[in-house]
Design a protein around this motif. Sequence first.
Motif, short mmCIF file in Angstrom:
data_model
loop_
_atom_site.label_atom_id
_atom_site.label_comp_id
_atom_site.label_asym_id
_atom_site.label_seq_id
_atom_site.Cartn_x
_atom_site.Cartn_y
_atom_site.Cartn_z
N VAL A 81 -23.65 50.09 -15.94
CA VAL A 81 -22.77 49.53 -14.92
C VAL A 81 -23.56 49.19 -13.66
CG1 VAL A 81 -20.82 50.00 -13.39
CG2 VAL A 81 -20.71 50.67 -15.80
N GLU A 82 -24.43 50.11 -13.27
CA GLU A 82 -25.26 49.89 -12.08
C GLU A 82 -26.14 48.65 -12.22
OE1 GLU A 82 -29.02 52.22 -10.04
OE2 GLU A 82 -27.39 53.43 -10.88
N LYS A 85 -24.07 45.36 -12.16
CA LYS A 85 -23.72 44.99 -10.79
C LYS A 85 -24.92 44.41 -10.06
CE LYS A 85 -19.84 48.18 -10.20
NZ LYS A 85 -19.32 49.38 -9.48
N LYS A 86 -26.11 44.97 -10.31
CA LYS A 86 -27.33 44.43 -9.70
C LYS A 86 -27.56 42.99 -10.15
CE LYS A 86 -32.37 44.83 -10.00
NZ LYS A 86 -32.53 43.58 -10.80
N GLU A 89 -24.64 40.86 -8.40
CA GLU A 89 -24.56 40.80 -6.94
C GLU A 89 -25.90 40.48 -6.27
OE1 GLU A 89 -22.88 44.57 -5.87
OE2 GLU A 89 -21.03 44.21 -7.00
N PRO A 111 -16.37 45.38 -15.64
CA PRO A 111 -17.03 44.97 -14.40
C PRO A 111 -17.65 43.57 -14.48
CG PRO A 111 -17.58 47.24 -14.88
CD PRO A 111 -16.83 46.72 -16.08
N ALA A 115 -15.79 40.09 -12.76
CA ALA A 115 -16.57 39.39 -11.73
C ALA A 115 -16.65 37.88 -12.01
CB ALA A 115 -17.97 39.98 -11.65
#
Length: 389
Positions: A81-82, A85-86, A89, A111, A115
């Motif tokens: 997940v981290e 997102k990187k 974003e 996620p 997005a």
Amino acid sequence: MKLSSKSFSVACAIALTSAASYAQAPLKIGFLGTMSGPAGALGQDQYDAFMLGIEHLGGKLGDSQVQVLKEDDQLKPDLGVELAKKLIEKDKVNIITGVTFSNVMMAVHKPITDAGVFLIGSNAGPTPITGKGCSPMYFSTSWNNDSLHESMGAYAREQGYKRVYLMAPNYQAGKDALAGFKAQYKGNGLDEIYTQINQPDYSAEIAQMQAAKPDAVYVFYPGGMGVNFVKQYQQAGLLGKLPLLSAATVDGTSLPALKDIALGIITSSPYSPDIDNPQNKKFVDDFRKKYNRLPSLYAAQSYDAAMLLNSALQKTQGKLDREPLRAALKQADFKSVAGPFRFNNNQFPIRNFYRVDVAKDSSGQAAFVTKGVVLKDHPDAYASQCAMK
């Protein structure tokens, strides 16, 4: 205010330079997979094949130059997940592909799709995202988890095995695996044993299995788990005596470590390197030359992901607008290395599943030999639960 001719020329030059830079900006693809640990070979095969696909397409998808940003989730959902997102974003990727294991897919699917980023999965296919949890932003070039195992359930039923012992790791894909097998088998599973992910020692479970005296054994152990299990099954004196059926246990990532130990194992798969079509011959030949190994089903599905994206971006002329790109992806206007391929309403493929045996090839080496189609043009069991059309 009136610009001088010199100022006007400079302004035009700046505008043209900016436009040219924008036009030349590469298409950013995020590749997220399990690249390390006992299961790292699976993600590496996915990545290598995706990059080979881009190489075959001249470094482009559609008419766009491509930049691939690779991330290793280490088979950790929270890390997945981290990293997702990187990629979205910070790196501003346009599309994400890959995702090796179902526990990671379950964590990153929402996620990414929420997005507004397209996710092209090339392996993990957990049931919750196949049915009610389907998303217009998600496409799979692999299969729903259950489907991968249904063909060997059908095979076991056809062979007349009355008592089959079932084993898999204790996570989403393991539970889907045994559910899929039972859906087609419709016989008496003696027991369902769920072991820890990346468990190295199966001696206690194998002893328990022997005591149950089944007609056959069905297992799902991807990556290093499969290597350990098969070696210990052989050490117990069971190979060649008690039929071992499997999916994604002996495959292109594990056969090099097992070699002749795996002879006689019967697998179900949507892909085998010996499938006879022009696109697969080129894929296998070039993959072997470039990476010095045969491609696995993970590689084949990821190569197909590159070809799917290319076909869609050609139709949209490189534009990434959501609805036109989704419509182009749904057409699946490419030739899969695995044979017939089309999308169901849930954007998972309808495809063939084959019986693939481990046997000696013409050179005397342990290899995969396709023994025919077990389930032809097979849809998954959950598409009817997906509200998309």
